[in-house]
Motif scaffolding. Structure first.
Motif, PDB file in Angstrom:
ATOM      1  N   ARG A 176      38.372  38.328  48.412  1.00 13.42           N
ATOM      2  CA  ARG A 176      38.317  38.057  50.066  1.00 13.42           C
ATOM      3  C   ARG A 176      37.950  36.661  50.482  1.00 13.42           C
ATOM      4  NH1 ARG A 176      34.705  42.480  49.214  1.00 13.42           N
ATOM      5  NH2 ARG A 176      32.983  41.095  49.294  1.00 13.42           N
ATOM      6  N   ALA A 177      37.263  35.910  49.527  1.00 17.53           N
ATOM      7  CA  ALA A 177      36.962  34.534  49.654  1.00 17.53           C
ATOM      8  C   ALA A 177      38.257  33.562  49.702  1.00 17.53           C
ATOM      9  CB  ALA A 177      36.226  33.976  48.647  1.00 17.53           C
ATOM     10  N   THR A 178      39.493  34.060  48.940  1.00 18.03           N
ATOM     11  CA  THR A 178      40.685  33.312  48.966  1.00 18.03           C
ATOM     12  C   THR A 178      41.779  33.452  50.064  1.00 18.03           C
ATOM     13  OG1 THR A 178      41.662  34.757  47.455  1.00 18.03           O
ATOM     14  CG2 THR A 178      40.302  32.624  46.427  1.00 18.03           C
ATOM     15  N   ALA A 179      41.498  34.765  50.592  1.00 18.60           N
ATOM     16  CA  ALA A 179      42.395  35.374  51.603  1.00 18.60           C
ATOM     17  C   ALA A 179      42.831  34.357  52.570  1.00 18.60           C
ATOM     18  CB  ALA A 179      42.013  36.444  52.182  1.00 18.60           C
ATOM     19  N   ASP A 180      44.112  34.070  52.931  1.00 16.82           N
ATOM     20  CA  ASP A 180      44.430  33.090  53.937  1.00 16.82           C
ATOM     21  C   ASP A 180      43.894  31.796  54.042  1.00 16.82           C
ATOM     22  OD1 ASP A 180      45.778  35.274  55.171  1.00 16.82           O
ATOM     23  OD2 ASP A 180      44.001  36.007  56.091  1.00 16.82           O
ATOM     24  N   ARG A 181      43.751  31.193  52.690  1.00 13.83           N
ATOM     25  CA  ARG A 181      43.135  29.834  52.600  1.00 13.83           C
ATOM     26  C   ARG A 181      44.013  29.176  51.512  1.00 13.83           C
ATOM     27  NH1 ARG A 181      38.004  32.065  52.835  1.00 13.83           N
ATOM     28  NH2 ARG A 181      36.463  30.997  54.303  1.00 13.83           N
ATOM     29  N   THR A 182      44.133  27.849  51.758  1.00 13.21           N
ATOM     30  CA  THR A 182      45.100  27.205  50.876  1.00 13.21           C
ATOM     31  C   THR A 182      44.509  27.230  49.581  1.00 13.21           C
ATOM     32  OG1 THR A 182      43.611  25.215  51.083  1.00 13.21           O
ATOM     33  CG2 THR A 182      45.515  25.424  52.583  1.00 13.21           C
ATOM     34  N   ALA A 183      45.085  26.784  48.402  1.00 14.94           N
ATOM     35  CA  ALA A 183      44.568  26.820  47.026  1.00 14.94           C
ATOM     36  C   ALA A 183      43.518  26.112  46.884  1.00 14.94           C
ATOM     37  CB  ALA A 183      45.711  26.256  46.092  1.00 14.94           C
ATOM     38  N   ASP A 206      27.185  33.113  45.461  1.00 13.51           N
ATOM     39  CA  ASP A 206      26.605  34.139  46.458  1.00 13.51           C
ATOM     40  C   ASP A 206      26.461  35.505  45.657  1.00 13.51           C
ATOM     41  OD1 ASP A 206      26.538  32.188  48.415  1.00 13.51           O
ATOM     42  OD2 ASP A 206      28.127  33.070  49.339  1.00 13.51           O
ATOM     43  N   TYR A 207      27.242  35.818  44.867  1.00  8.87           N
ATOM     44  CA  TYR A 207      27.190  37.323  44.160  1.00  8.87           C
ATOM     45  C   TYR A 207      26.067  37.051  43.234  1.00  8.87           C
ATOM     46  CZ  TYR A 207      27.914  41.636  42.068  1.00  8.87           C
ATOM     47  OH  TYR A 207      27.561  42.934  41.343  1.00  8.87           O
ATOM     48  N   ALA A 208      25.853  36.092  42.534  1.00  8.73           N
ATOM     49  CA  ALA A 208      24.837  35.904  41.429  1.00  8.73           C
ATOM     50  C   ALA A 208      23.431  35.792  41.976  1.00  8.73           C
ATOM     51  CB  ALA A 208      24.974  34.788  40.407  1.00  8.73           C
ATOM     52  N   ARG A 209      23.665  35.084  43.210  1.00  9.55           N
ATOM     53  CA  ARG A 209      22.205  34.922  44.004  1.00  9.55           C
ATOM     54  C   ARG A 209      21.635  36.355  44.353  1.00  9.55           C
ATOM     55  NH1 ARG A 209      24.873  30.123  46.632  1.00  9.55           N
ATOM     56  NH2 ARG A 209      24.206  28.577  45.432  1.00  9.55           N
ATOM     57  N   GLN A 210      22.569  37.123  45.107  1.00  7.14           N
ATOM     58  CA  GLN A 210      22.056  38.513  45.858  1.00  7.14           C
ATOM     59  C   GLN A 210      22.157  39.428  44.857  1.00  7.14           C
ATOM     60  OE1 GLN A 210      25.496  38.696  48.667  1.00  7.14           O
ATOM     61  NE2 GLN A 210      24.852  36.778  49.561  1.00  7.14           N
ATOM     62  N   HIS A 211      22.536  39.732  43.764  1.00  5.44           N
ATOM     63  CA  HIS A 211      22.696  40.752  42.815  1.00  5.44           C
ATOM     64  C   HIS A 211      22.472  40.170  41.356  1.00  5.44           C
ATOM     65  CE1 HIS A 211      24.358  43.066  45.869  1.00  5.44           C
ATOM     66  NE2 HIS A 211      25.183  42.124  46.399  1.00  5.44           N
ATOM     67  N   PRO A 212      20.999  39.484  41.118  1.00  5.27           N
ATOM     68  CA  PRO A 212      20.983  38.843  39.791  1.00  5.27           C
ATOM     69  C   PRO A 212      21.214  39.802  38.540  1.00  5.27           C
ATOM     70  CG  PRO A 212      19.046  39.043  41.160  1.00  5.27           C
ATOM     71  CD  PRO A 212      20.114  39.250  42.008  1.00  5.27           C
ATOM     72  N   ALA A 236      32.982  44.302  42.126  1.00  6.74           N
ATOM     73  CA  ALA A 236      32.343  43.908  43.209  1.00  6.74           C
ATOM     74  C   ALA A 236      32.771  42.461  43.302  1.00  6.74           C
ATOM     75  CB  ALA A 236      30.904  44.292  43.484  1.00  6.74           C
ATOM     76  N   LEU A 237      32.545  41.753  42.309  1.00 10.28           N
ATOM     77  CA  LEU A 237      32.474  40.198  42.095  1.00 10.28           C
ATOM     78  C   LEU A 237      33.951  39.866  42.297  1.00 10.28           C
ATOM     79  CD1 LEU A 237      31.595  37.480  41.940  1.00 10.28           C
ATOM     80  CD2 LEU A 237      31.320  37.795  39.515  1.00 10.28           C
TER      81      LEU A 237
END
Length: 195
Positions: free
Chosen positions: A72-79, A92-98, A65-66
């Motif tokens: 998803r976060a990197t899709a279609d973005r510059t490096a 966000d993952y660490a916060r939402q799913h500790p 999941a992470l």
């Protein structure tokens, strides 16, 4: 209780994840899981030999999941924008799913290098390494990947523990992340092209 004719691994993991996320690790046992699924505890042992193997499966699910969140976060973005977005997705993952996040940091039994290569944790590491490599120009940039991972995990752990206090981290996340990403970009700029 009726025989669980249609009990499958996904149902078990879904119920286990719900118990873990709502009750924490102490609230997840084979008995509480069996109760949640309305089956006998012995039915679960056909799928998981112990609570520990169940936790490993949940840890693999969390790593997957992470990894998906980073991709998803990197899709279609510059490096640079991708690395920044992936860093925020990690936090966000660490916060939402500790509780699931904590499973990612539990070291399992030693595996052979061939067995390790196929693990969800290894695929997560490879995704992080790719994010960093795109920015630093070195697709095997373990040093910068470890630095970013250490920074993000440290931030997540301090935030979760409340160690930042009432004032919160203020601009510390931005300062640290900017410094790391700048160092990666600088490494890319100074890398000599392959001949």
């Amino acid at each position: 209780m009726p025989y669980p004719a249609k009990l499958n691994p996904e149902q078990i993991l879904d119920a286990a994840q719900t118990l873990l996320e709502t009750s924490g690790p102490d609230g997840l046992s084979m008995r509480t899981l069996a109760d949640a699924l309305s089956v006998r505890p012995s039915s679960l042992y056909r799928h998981h030999a112990s609570r520990e193997t169940l936790l490993v499966a949940l840890g693999d699910r969390a790593a997957g999941a992470l990894q998906e969140a980073l991709l998803r976060a990197t899709a279609d973005r510059t490096a640079r924008a991708g690395a920044e977005a992936a860093s925020h997705a990690y936090l966000d993952y660490a916060r939402q799913h500790p509780h699931l996040y904590a499973l990612l940091l539990t070291k399992g039994e030693e595996q052979s290098p061939a067995g390790l290569a196929g693990t969800a944790g290894k695929r997560l590491w490879s995704a992080l390494l790719e994010v960093v490599g795109q920015l630093s120009g070195n697709l095997d940039d373990t040093d910068h990947a470890v630095a970013l991972w250490t920074f993000l995990h440290g931030f997540a752990a301090l935030e979760r523990s409340g160690m930042f206090g009432a004032s919160g981290p203020r601009g510390g996340l931005k300062v640290g992340l900017t410094a790391l990403l700048d160092a990666m970009e600088s490494a890319h700029a100074t890398r000599k092209p392959s001949s």
